[in-house]
Design an enzyme around this catalytic site. Sequence first.
Site, PDB file in Angstrom:
ATOM      1  N   THR A 376       0.901  -1.151   0.000  1.00 36.80           N
ATOM      2  CA  THR A 376       0.000   0.000   0.000  1.00 36.80           C
ATOM      3  C   THR A 376       0.931   1.189   0.000  1.00 36.80           C
ATOM      4  OG1 THR A 376      -1.720  -1.188   1.199  1.00 36.80           O
ATOM      5  CG2 THR A 376      -1.753   1.167   1.473  1.00 36.80           C
ATOM      6  N   ASN A 396      -4.037  -3.171  -2.596  1.00 32.90           N
ATOM      7  CA  ASN A 396      -4.001  -4.228  -1.583  1.00 32.90           C
ATOM      8  C   ASN A 396      -2.662  -4.960  -1.687  1.00 32.90           C
ATOM      9  OD1 ASN A 396      -4.765  -5.706   0.639  1.00 32.90           O
ATOM     10  ND2 ASN A 396      -5.670  -7.319  -0.593  1.00 32.90           N
ATOM     11  N   GLU A 415      -8.515  -6.030  -3.743  1.00 32.42           N
ATOM     12  CA  GLU A 415      -9.062  -5.587  -2.452  1.00 32.42           C
ATOM     13  C   GLU A 415     -10.140  -6.523  -1.912  1.00 32.42           C
ATOM     14  OE1 GLU A 415      -7.451  -3.078  -0.174  1.00 32.42           O
ATOM     15  OE2 GLU A 415      -7.388  -2.378  -2.237  1.00 32.42           O
ATOM     16  N   ASP A 418      -9.741  -8.339   1.324  1.00 40.10           N
ATOM     17  CA  ASP A 418      -9.906  -7.716   2.650  1.00 40.10           C
ATOM     18  C   ASP A 418     -11.235  -8.099   3.300  1.00 40.10           C
ATOM     19  OD1 ASP A 418      -7.452  -6.537   2.831  1.00 40.10           O
ATOM     20  OD2 ASP A 418      -8.123  -4.503   2.437  1.00 40.10           O
ATOM     21  N   GLY A 468       1.071  -1.385   5.371  1.00 40.47           N
ATOM     22  CA  GLY A 468       1.442  -2.451   6.311  1.00 40.47           C
ATOM     23  C   GLY A 468       0.301  -3.372   6.702  1.00 40.47           C
TER      24      GLY A 468
END
Length: 579
Positions: A376, A396, A415, A418, A468
């Site tokens: 990211t 992502n 993404e 997630d 992170g």
Amino acid sequence: MDHPHIRIFAAVAALSLSLAPPALSASPTPVEAEHGMVVTAQHLATNVGVDVLKNGGNAVDAAVAVGYALAVVYPTAGNIGGGGFMTIRLKDGKTTFLDFRERAPLAATKTMYLDAKGDIVPRASLDGYLAVGVPGSVMGFEIAREKYGTKSRQDLLAPAIRYAKEGFTLEQGDVASIAGSAKRLAKDEAAAKIFLKAEGKPYAAGEKLVQPDLAAVLSSIADKGSDAFYKGVPADAIVKASQATGGILAKEDFEQYAVRELKPIECNYRGYDIISSPPPSSGGVIICEILNVLEDYPLSFLGYGSAETVHLMVEAMRYAYVDRNAALGDPDFVENPVSTLLDKGYAKAIRAKIDPYKAGTSANLKPLGVKESVETTHYSIVDDEGNAVAVTYTLNGSFGAGVVAPGTGILLNNEMDDFTSKPGVPNLYGLVQGEANAIAPKKTPLSSMSPTIVTKDGKPFMVVGSPGGSRIITITLEAILNVIDFGMDISQAVNAPRIHHQWQPDKIYLEPYTLSPDTIRALIAMGHTLDDGSGPPQWGQAAGILVGGKSLADIEKGGGARYYGVMDSRATEGSAGGY
Ligand code: DON
């Protein structure tokens, strides 16, 4: 402060107050500037932002130009095929937050990553078009510019178009970043054509990366605005490529995409106002929850990196991450208990459960979990008028889903990973998430991204954030604690080694050499499990700005320059730049 060990350690720490702060003086000197500061993970993008400020643009203008530029010069995470968040604090004190994160396609289902037996299909939410959420970056930048910027689209897109069309010279860090994903990129013809040379050979430092298709898309956005992306050729090309390869993206997904303007999360920590990301990010809520718990402990007396400090930070993290994983999700779909989690009384109740001598056990807490991923980017900007902008945006994973729709040059995100692929069951990273973050059409997956602005007495004090994955929250938190509690300058604060606990797995992750062997022994004696080997070797790349001095002590003495900026040394090609 009514715990006996705190009294003992406060007394001991008070005796040693005359000792110098921890030896972090080897951190690079922060960059000083009087009129504006831009800190990003790629030096060319930093220069783009500084030029916008010099030419009279405000911090939002610079943030938009940097966002587009990173999409070209930092392809691992910079993007127009992903999404992110922008936290804004204007010179008059108004704060706002733009959510341009990806949304699940209309055809998405809760079980779309499960096979017929109900088991997770490995990498289905990570590779290829099925992993792609509807991108938000272009609309996010355009709305930011229209509402809060002052410059034209053409002005702000010009540097990105130039770097895409004419190319830019790759340096060691750029090359390493592409090489790290070369195998994945080689599998997608359009991606390989851009990021690998003939016969799949990797680029070398000193060579130029030219991206003509991306230049054409960026030019069309400069001409026609975000419709050029959402209703134009790029959307059509992405849908076509998705349909051809088992994806579920449709034209309507692009037509219906909308940016949300939300109220940021705000809380007060030791007299400092923290302004950060609201749901669909967990970042602001969880940073504030941890700060609320820690506020009653004398961290500066206990000292940076002491066993006592680490223990208290870890216990606060353990409780906050349980809440993250159990309770939070897209606010259009779930009721987020934000006011409870931000309540100082709730923090007090958590403190009452923390044993000052003994590690807690995660197994006793509600068993829901959190995920993490790999790439990211965050950037921080302040302008001459004092407008502050913090942006974290992402594909992502590194290079996202590893696919580029032919003819567009646009790397697409992954993404969708997630989301909770299967509630209550560990995901591909061995982590677990809850029902609140289950997949649904048009829903945004829960994020940890935490673009944060800190103010003091109504004036900007700090701008910070990081990539992170799930560690974004603790990286950002620790940079803030390092400045406010441990007296570090902004460079020491973002470069200091880090610890992390996220409820499950029940262990303290450490960057290598973070704690001394006797500190580690003290933590083990309290019942903690420590791990300095299984996480990534470096965590995140924080970008920080401090206003009025390079440290609190400097500010109290009257400071020096107006702005101090530093890019984490973990970001090899990043830089802080000002004027
Ligand atoms: O939104 C999130 O929390 C993740 N998609 C962020 C991923 C990330 O930070 C990867 N970076 N190192």
